[in-house]
Design an enzyme around this catalytic site. Structure first.
Site, PDB file in Angstrom:
ATOM      1  N   CYS B  39       0.912  -1.276   0.033  1.00 30.91           N
ATOM      2  CA  CYS B  39      -0.050  -0.067   0.012  1.00 30.91           C
ATOM      3  C   CYS B  39       0.604   1.282   0.152  1.00 30.91           C
ATOM      4  O   CYS B  39       2.065   1.106   0.503  1.00 30.91           O
ATOM      5  CB  CYS B  39      -0.821  -0.153   1.363  1.00 30.91           C
ATOM      6  SG  CYS B  39      -2.095   1.296   1.348  1.00 30.91           S
ATOM      7  N   ASP B  41       0.359   3.751   1.897  1.00 30.83           N
ATOM      8  CA  ASP B  41       0.228   4.314   3.177  1.00 30.83           C
ATOM      9  C   ASP B  41       1.675   4.631   3.849  1.00 30.83           C
ATOM     10  O   ASP B  41       2.523   3.850   3.571  1.00 30.83           O
ATOM     11  CB  ASP B  41      -0.376   3.058   3.832  1.00 30.83           C
ATOM     12  CG  ASP B  41      -0.952   3.789   5.343  1.00 30.83           C
ATOM     13  OD1 ASP B  41       0.138   4.135   6.184  1.00 30.83           O
ATOM     14  OD2 ASP B  41      -1.880   3.691   5.847  1.00 30.83           O
ATOM     15  N   ARG B  43       2.945   4.508   6.450  1.00 28.68           N
ATOM     16  CA  ARG B  43       3.407   3.934   7.657  1.00 28.68           C
ATOM     17  C   ARG B  43       4.011   2.260   7.286  1.00 28.68           C
ATOM     18  O   ARG B  43       4.375   1.693   8.262  1.00 28.68           O
ATOM     19  CB  ARG B  43       2.213   3.658   8.648  1.00 28.68           C
ATOM     20  CG  ARG B  43       1.476   5.097   9.213  1.00 28.68           C
ATOM     21  CD  ARG B  43       0.296   4.862  10.060  1.00 28.68           C
ATOM     22  NE  ARG B  43      -1.008   4.499   8.791  1.00 28.68           N
ATOM     23  CZ  ARG B  43      -1.887   4.596   9.257  1.00 28.68           C
ATOM     24  NH1 ARG B  43      -2.335   4.540  10.513  1.00 28.68           N
ATOM     25  NH2 ARG B  43      -2.800   4.014   8.415  1.00 28.68           N
ATOM     26  N   HIS B  99      -2.339  -4.558   5.249  1.00 26.07           N
ATOM     27  CA  HIS B  99      -1.886  -3.529   6.581  1.00 26.07           C
ATOM     28  C   HIS B  99      -3.227  -3.420   7.306  1.00 26.07           C
ATOM     29  O   HIS B  99      -4.208  -3.082   6.693  1.00 26.07           O
ATOM     30  CB  HIS B  99      -0.762  -2.833   6.479  1.00 26.07           C
ATOM     31  CG  HIS B  99      -1.671  -1.553   5.908  1.00 26.07           C
ATOM     32  ND1 HIS B  99      -1.803  -0.432   6.507  1.00 26.07           N
ATOM     33  CD2 HIS B  99      -1.640  -1.177   4.601  1.00 26.07           C
ATOM     34  CE1 HIS B  99      -2.533   0.526   5.836  1.00 26.07           C
ATOM     35  NE2 HIS B  99      -2.495   0.198   4.519  1.00 26.07           N
ATOM     36  N   CYS B 102      -6.219   0.360   7.099  1.00 30.22           N
ATOM     37  CA  CYS B 102      -6.037   0.616   5.582  1.00 30.22           C
ATOM     38  C   CYS B 102      -6.950   1.618   5.266  1.00 30.22           C
ATOM     39  O   CYS B 102      -8.163   1.101   5.343  1.00 30.22           O
ATOM     40  CB  CYS B 102      -5.834  -0.384   4.714  1.00 30.22           C
ATOM     41  SG  CYS B 102      -5.466  -0.163   2.861  1.00 30.22           S
TER      42      CYS B 102
END
Lengths: 202, 210
Positions: B39, B41, B43, B99, B102
């Protein structure tokens, strides 16, 4: 592969995750990155590595040759969706597009015949940066042409960003800044610029 | 931005000077054994969480680590990267990592017919509709939105793996034992990683938790 994945994760967990409980408590609640980064999928150019990014700092899109299609181009939803999420939802303050040396996607763009079918998907993707051809340096040296093309492709992506109305507004209202970069793992250097400005070599 | 880059360059120049042989090899070409689909993202960078070195993994990052099926014309970004990784780089493994927390999966689980929230995000996450159906089925006894989302984060990884096998060049490489598919799920709050193999028959292996 299983063992490599396991050992890789355990190294991260022991060396970083366990040592930063406050960071992960904060990150568990949500993300608020200031940067959105477009980088190539090439295994040698992860922006986390080359820019020393910490978890939570940058929303990252990685695709072939870090390309961004124009807003009106139907059929490129993954990049548009990520831009919508990054700019409108996360409200990032900077978008950085990074090209790099020895990029296979750019080499294919400059050396293959677009009229001939040689792939199922790759050629439909790399044609996003077709405008690179008109800014070529016409050198006989393919490496020089590719190096020029890698940077011009970043400029094509930066121009395409401004075709998204919500990005154009955010840039004009100075809520969002656009940046270009070119990383060379051949020379260990990074060239940086903003649209319309000269390139700075680091 | 510029001061960050200056700091990076100083650090990189040192690493570069200390490892000239390593970077010379990379300059000649890349031969990653892994393709990773993760992803976007901020993090969950796979380089960080799996400690990848330059040259190890060809990485695609998009919203919710989705792989569209091949017949959906007009989704060439991820498909082009897949074609390059399998046909040109001949990677030996593809790992799809989902994850926790999400946002893309949240958007999928809260998607409503005939209601447009986001112009592009809603269209993209629709790739995960079969995964959403699987998650709803699995969470009938505990239908809280949180539980549905956490479940869909995992079923969506399997949805992407199923779609990978629908690409003829992927199916061929997997059937010839030249390519192995894997699923992963990173829980950033808990600091855990779930891992499973995904077979040519479209079935998940046992889930291991690291």
């Amino acid at each position: 592969a299983e063992e490599r994945i396991k050992q890789g994760f355990l190294k991260f967990k022991n060396n970083f995750w366990l040592k930063n409980p406050q960071l992960y408590e904060k990150l568990s609640a949500g993300q608020s990155p200031k940067f959105m980064i477009f980088a190539c999928s090439d295994s040698r150019v992860c922006p986390t590595t080359i820019l020393g990014l910490q978890p939570g700092e940058a929303f990252v899109v990685r695709n072939i040759a870090s390309m961004i299609p124009a807003c009106g181009e139907a059929g490129f939803p993954s990049t548009s969706a990520a831009l919508e999420y990054g700019v409108l939802h996360l409200k990032v303050e900077h978008i950085l597009v990074i090209g790099h040396s020895r990029c296979g996607g750019i080499k294919a763009l400059l050396t293959t015949d677009p009229e001939k079918k040689w792939s199922d998907y790759i050629q439909d993707w790399i044609k996003i940066s077709t405008p690179v051809h008109s800014n070529q340096n016409h050198s006989h040296d393919i490496d020089e042409r590719c190096s020029c093309g890698e940077k011009e492709s970043v400029n094509v992506s930066l121009s395409n960003l401004m075709t998204f109305p919500w990005i154009k507004s955010a840039v004009e209202e100075k809520k969002l800044a656009l940046h270009g970069g070119h990383y060379s793992f051949v020379t260990g250097t990074f060239q940086y610029w903003t649209p319309g400005s000269d390139k700075v070599d680091f | 931005m510029i001061s960050n880059l200056c700091a990076f360059i100083l650090a990189q120049a040192t690493i570069f000077r200390r490892n000239p042989g390593f970077y010379q090899n990379l300059a000649a070409g890349q031969h990653p054994k892994f393709m990773v689909i993760a992803c976007s993202d901020s993090r969950v960078c796979p380089t960080t969480i799996l400690n990848f070195r330059p040259g190890e993994a060809f990485v695609v990052r998009n919203i919710a680590n989705m792989v569209p099926p091949p017949e959906q014309a007009g989704y060439p970004g991820t498909s082009a990267a897949l074609e390059y990784a399998v046909r040109v780089l001949k990677v030996e493994n593809i790992l799809v990592i989902g994850h926790s927390r999400c946002g893309g999966i949240d958007a999928l689980m809260t998607l409503k017919e005939n209601t447009k929230r986001w112009r592009f995000i809603d269209n993209w996450v629709k790739i995960g509709i079969p995964a959403r159906a699987a998650a709803l089925e699995a969470t009938r006894k505990n239908p809280s939105l949180q539980h549905k989302c956490r479940t869909c984060e995992r079923t969506s990884v399997n949805g992407s793996l199923v779609n990978l096998l629908r690409f003829s060049f992927v199916k061929e490489a997997v059937s010839n034992a030249k390519l192995q598919l894997h699923g992963g799920y990173y829980n950033l709050a808990e600091g855990s990683f779930e891992y499973w193999k995904f077979g040519a028959n479209g079935k998940s292996g046992k889930v291991l938790k690291f």
